[in-house]
Design an enzyme around this catalytic site. Structure first.
Site, PDB file in Angstrom:
ATOM      1  N   CYS A 281       0.843  -1.203   0.000  1.00 43.75           N
ATOM      2  CA  CYS A 281       0.000   0.000   0.000  1.00 43.75           C
ATOM      3  C   CYS A 281       0.876   1.251   0.000  1.00 43.75           C
ATOM      4  O   CYS A 281       0.432   2.315  -0.395  1.00 43.75           O
ATOM      5  CB  CYS A 281      -0.940  -0.010   1.182  1.00 43.75           C
ATOM      6  SG  CYS A 281      -0.096  -0.426   2.696  1.00 43.75           S
ATOM      7  N   GLU A 379      -5.140   3.117  -7.902  1.00 47.31           N
ATOM      8  CA  GLU A 379      -4.118   2.223  -7.363  1.00 47.31           C
ATOM      9  C   GLU A 379      -4.098   0.941  -8.207  1.00 47.31           C
ATOM     10  O   GLU A 379      -5.130   0.306  -8.413  1.00 47.31           O
ATOM     11  CB  GLU A 379      -4.462   1.879  -5.920  1.00 47.31           C
ATOM     12  CG  GLU A 379      -3.426   0.990  -5.281  1.00 47.31           C
ATOM     13  CD  GLU A 379      -3.794   0.639  -3.843  1.00 47.31           C
ATOM     14  OE1 GLU A 379      -4.917   0.202  -3.614  1.00 47.31           O
ATOM     15  OE2 GLU A 379      -2.924   0.807  -2.972  1.00 47.31           O
TER      16      GLU A 379
HETATM   17  P1  NDP Z   1      -9.974  -6.416   0.071  1.00 45.62           P
HETATM   18  O1  NDP Z   1     -10.578  -5.144   0.512  1.00 45.62           O
HETATM   19  O2  NDP Z   1     -10.594  -7.118  -1.048  1.00 45.62           O
HETATM   20  O3  NDP Z   1      -9.939  -7.464   1.260  1.00 45.62           O
HETATM   21  C1  NDP Z   1      -9.423  -7.157   2.523  1.00 45.62           C
HETATM   22  C2  NDP Z   1     -10.080  -8.072   3.533  1.00 45.62           C
HETATM   23  O4  NDP Z   1     -11.463  -7.740   3.639  1.00 45.62           O
HETATM   24  C3  NDP Z   1     -10.010  -9.550   3.142  1.00 45.62           C
HETATM   25  O5  NDP Z   1      -9.832 -10.327   4.294  1.00 45.62           O
HETATM   26  C4  NDP Z   1     -11.388  -9.772   2.550  1.00 45.62           C
HETATM   27  O6  NDP Z   1     -11.822 -11.109   2.551  1.00 45.62           O
HETATM   28  C5  NDP Z   1     -12.231  -8.925   3.473  1.00 45.62           C
HETATM   29  N1  NDP Z   1     -13.550  -8.615   2.944  1.00 45.62           N
HETATM   30  C6  NDP Z   1     -13.967  -8.619   1.642  1.00 45.62           C
HETATM   31  N2  NDP Z   1     -15.275  -8.299   1.580  1.00 45.62           N
HETATM   32  C7  NDP Z   1     -15.704  -8.079   2.851  1.00 45.62           C
HETATM   33  C8  NDP Z   1     -16.940  -7.723   3.432  1.00 45.62           C
HETATM   34  N3  NDP Z   1     -18.035  -7.512   2.690  1.00 45.62           N
HETATM   35  N4  NDP Z   1     -17.026  -7.584   4.764  1.00 45.62           N
HETATM   36  C9  NDP Z   1     -15.940  -7.784   5.547  1.00 45.62           C
HETATM   37  N5  NDP Z   1     -14.742  -8.155   5.049  1.00 45.62           N
HETATM   38  C10 NDP Z   1     -14.603  -8.280   3.720  1.00 45.62           C
HETATM   39  O7  NDP Z   1      -8.419  -6.107  -0.163  1.00 45.62           O
HETATM   40  P2  NDP Z   1      -7.269  -7.132  -0.604  1.00 45.62           P
HETATM   41  O8  NDP Z   1      -7.124  -8.255   0.329  1.00 45.62           O
HETATM   42  O9  NDP Z   1      -7.523  -7.442  -2.038  1.00 45.62           O
HETATM   43  O10 NDP Z   1      -5.955  -6.244  -0.399  1.00 45.62           O
HETATM   44  C11 NDP Z   1      -5.490  -5.356  -1.344  1.00 45.62           C
HETATM   45  C12 NDP Z   1      -5.956  -3.946  -1.041  1.00 45.62           C
HETATM   46  O11 NDP Z   1      -5.644  -3.608   0.301  1.00 45.62           O
HETATM   47  C13 NDP Z   1      -5.265  -2.928  -1.884  1.00 45.62           C
HETATM   48  O12 NDP Z   1      -6.196  -2.018  -2.392  1.00 45.62           O
HETATM   49  C14 NDP Z   1      -4.298  -2.208  -0.928  1.00 45.62           C
HETATM   50  O13 NDP Z   1      -4.035  -0.907  -1.246  1.00 45.62           O
HETATM   51  C15 NDP Z   1      -4.991  -2.331   0.366  1.00 45.62           C
HETATM   52  N6  NDP Z   1      -4.017  -2.362   1.473  1.00 45.62           N
HETATM   53  C16 NDP Z   1      -3.865  -1.253   2.271  1.00 45.62           C
HETATM   54  C17 NDP Z   1      -2.950  -1.227   3.289  1.00 45.62           C
HETATM   55  C18 NDP Z   1      -2.824  -0.053   4.197  1.00 45.62           C
HETATM   56  O14 NDP Z   1      -2.357  -0.202   5.306  1.00 45.62           O
HETATM   57  N7  NDP Z   1      -3.210   1.139   3.818  1.00 45.62           N
HETATM   58  C19 NDP Z   1      -2.070  -2.366   3.547  1.00 45.62           C
HETATM   59  C20 NDP Z   1      -2.323  -3.481   2.683  1.00 45.62           C
HETATM   60  C21 NDP Z   1      -3.269  -3.460   1.685  1.00 45.62           C
HETATM   61  P3  NDP Z   1     -11.464 -12.127   1.344  1.00 45.62           P
HETATM   62  O15 NDP Z   1     -10.548 -13.068   1.947  1.00 45.62           O
HETATM   63  O16 NDP Z   1     -12.756 -12.767   0.978  1.00 45.62           O
HETATM   64  O17 NDP Z   1     -10.891 -11.332   0.240  1.00 45.62           O
END
Ligand code: NDP
Length: 480
Positions: A281, A379
């Site tokens: 991120c 992003e």
């Molecule tokens: P997501 O938002 O898709 O998923 C993050 C988590 O949320 C996963 O565990 C996911 O589950 C869960 N999730 C998905 N839908 C829901 C819902 N409806 N209710 C509750 N939880 C839910 O992100 P990614 O995992 O794809 O990570 C990448 C993104 O994260 C990028 O955009 C990146 O920029 C951001 N990021 C930001 C950081 C920061 O500190 N600012 C650090 C790291 C990443 P599931 O396992 O099903 O996907």
């Protein structure tokens, strides 16, 4: 195939169904079969945390120190083994993965100390005779929802402060990378965490995550992930009266001025843009370069990029591992195509074949871009950076701040004047001077502004703002 279960109330419980975890460097390498919890099992985990809370919230700082310190020691002792698992499930290079595990161990050590450092304040009242005490208390059951890109460090920096401050935890890792959190939960249980203090529920965001967010028995949610998911979670937390904290995406600028040391700037940009496959991120995705150094900078970047070795994360000579999965690879390639169609000139960015069947992509540098192009707005979350040529520092700063995100920003310059001005005026949570925008310490606050973050900072002593509730007590004379 090895099967991994959920941890609910101190018991390993099979899920309603299972999902396999596959190595993005090598489709033939299946790490294991991981339980997927149902909504009812997630409710069980929340209930277990709720039952464990009265005792854990009253545990002594010494008990919490001992648990967290032991967890830190165990993680550090198994750095190599856990790093290999992490590299297999997420695709970071082995060196990066071992580094991430080491960081998780240090985080537990740091928060072990924080358990001892919980203090309060005593202040005189403005009214005669009264004394005022300001103390902190645990908040209760905390739901932790984590992304795939830091499979052990992000869970560690949420679990460790939650436990240090006397809360009970239900964690839901990203479906793509459950293995590292499974090991972490196992280490915490083995270290003697009472049943229910730490619960692990693997599975889908739409089922497990949603249940955590909607539950009236969860007091707070700490989320890291995408903006869309974060905003949806925020709305539900408000509706159910929960405390919440969101860390979301970034579109982090790195400004390179004419007076920069070219080698320092290129090192910082290669690292910030492409290491960890750009899936950070805090990755430097917009390289904002003044005209006097622009051509030399682009030429040197391209020369360095030609030499970067992309390949299997477990190969010690690999510098850039695979993209995490097919969906993310398609997203990276789509953004490269859009950049080209909007007038950018793309260096690299082609699919690469290797000895194993993985999602390998050459790092891409898009030049001839303007701030309005999609590649400079959205992003990508892959090994893709763009270059924006500017006339001077003032234009660079304006463009750096022209984003809905505000996580991290860097500047490469030998001028104290510009570095100091940038530090004060970059609209972000973290500023790097002559250093990559990614790569942060574990003992200081982490987080951003604008669309990148919401709520108190994570990590360091600042983590207590989220994981505790403040109480103000007024004591009248003669109460003792
Ligand atoms: P997501 O938002 O898709 O998923 C993050 C988590 O949320 C996963 O565990 C996911 O589950 C869960 N999730 C998905 N839908 C829901 C819902 N409806 N209710 C509750 N939880 C839910 O992100 P990614 O995992 O794809 O990570 C990448 C993104 O994260 C990028 O955009 C990146 O920029 C951001 N990021 C930001 C950081 C920061 O500190 N600012 C650090 C790291 C990443 P599931 O396992 O099903 O996907």
């Amino acid at each position: 195939m090895t099967q991994f279960k959920n941890l609910i109330n101190g018991e390993w419980v099979a899920g309603e169904r299972c999902a396999i975890n596959v190595n993005p460097s090598d489709a033939s390498d299946v790490i294991g079969e991981f339980a997927q919890a149902s909504a009812a099992q997630t409710q069980d985990a929340i209930a277990a945390a709720r039952s464990a809370f009265p005792a854990w919230s009253q545990s002594t700082p010494q008990q919490r120190f001992d648990l967290l310190d032991q967890v830190g020691t165990a993680i550090l002792a198994r750095k190599g083994e856990l790093g290999k698992l992490l590299a297999r499930e997420e695709g970071k290079t082995l060196a990066e993965a071992i580094g991430e595990v080491g960081r998780a161990g240090q985080i537990f050590k740091f928060f072990a100390g924080e358990a001892l450092r919980i203090g309060g304040e005593i202040v005189p009242s403005v009214r005669p005779g009264l004394t005022v005490e300001i103390t902190r208390e645990p908040i209760g059951v905390v739901g932790l929802i984590t992304p795939w890109n830091f499979p052990i460090a992000i869970p560690a920096w949420k679990i460790a402060p939650a436990l240090a401050h006397g809360n009970c935890v239900v964690i839901k890792p990203a479906e793509l990378v459950p293995g590292s959190v499974w090991e972490l939960a196992n280490v915490i249980a083995d270290a003697g965490a009472p049943p229910g203090v730490i619960n692990l529920v693997m599975g889908r965001g739409s089922i497990v995550g949603e249940t955590l967010v909607q539950s009236a028995d969860v007091d707070a949610i700490s989320f890291t992930g995408s903006v869309a998911t974060g905003q949806a979670i925020a709305a539900k937390c408000v509706a159910t009266n929960k405390k919440f904290q969101l860390e979301m995406g970034g579109k982090n600028p790195m400004v390179v001025l004419d007076d920069a040391d070219l080698d320092v700037a290129v090192d910082a940009c290669i690292n910030g843009s492409f290491y960890s496959t750009g899936q950070r991120c805090t990755a430097s995705s917009r390289l904002i370069v003044t005209a006097g150094i622009h051509d030399r900078f682009v030429e040197t970047m391209q020369a360095r990029m030609r030499r970067l070795k992309v390949g299997n994360a477990l190969d010690p000579s690999t510098q850039i591992g695979p993209v995490v999965d097919a969906t993310q690879l398609a997203q990276d390639e789509r953004y490269i195509d859009i950049a080209r169609s909007e007038g950018g000139s793309v260096f690299g960015g082609q699919r690469l074949m290797a000895a194993t069947d993985g999602f390998f992509l050459a790092p891409a540098l898009v030049t001839e871009t303007t701030p309005a192009m999609t590649i400079n707005r959205d992003e990508v979350f892959g090994p893709v950076a763009s270059v924006i040529k500017v006339a001077d520092y003032e234009e660079a700063l304006a463009i750096a701040n022209d984003s809905r995100f505000g996580l991290s920003a860097g500047i490469c310059t030998t001028s104290l004047k510009f570095a100091s001005h940038f530090k004060r005026h970059a609209q972000v949570g973290m500023v790097m001077i002559n250093a990559a925008t990614a790569g942060v310490d574990y003992h200081v606050p982490f987080g951003g502004r604008k669309g990148s973050s919401y709520g108190p900072r994570e990590q360091g002593s600042h983590a207590r703002e989220f994981y505790t509730a403040v109480k103000t007590t007024y004591i009248a004379p003669g109460s003792a």
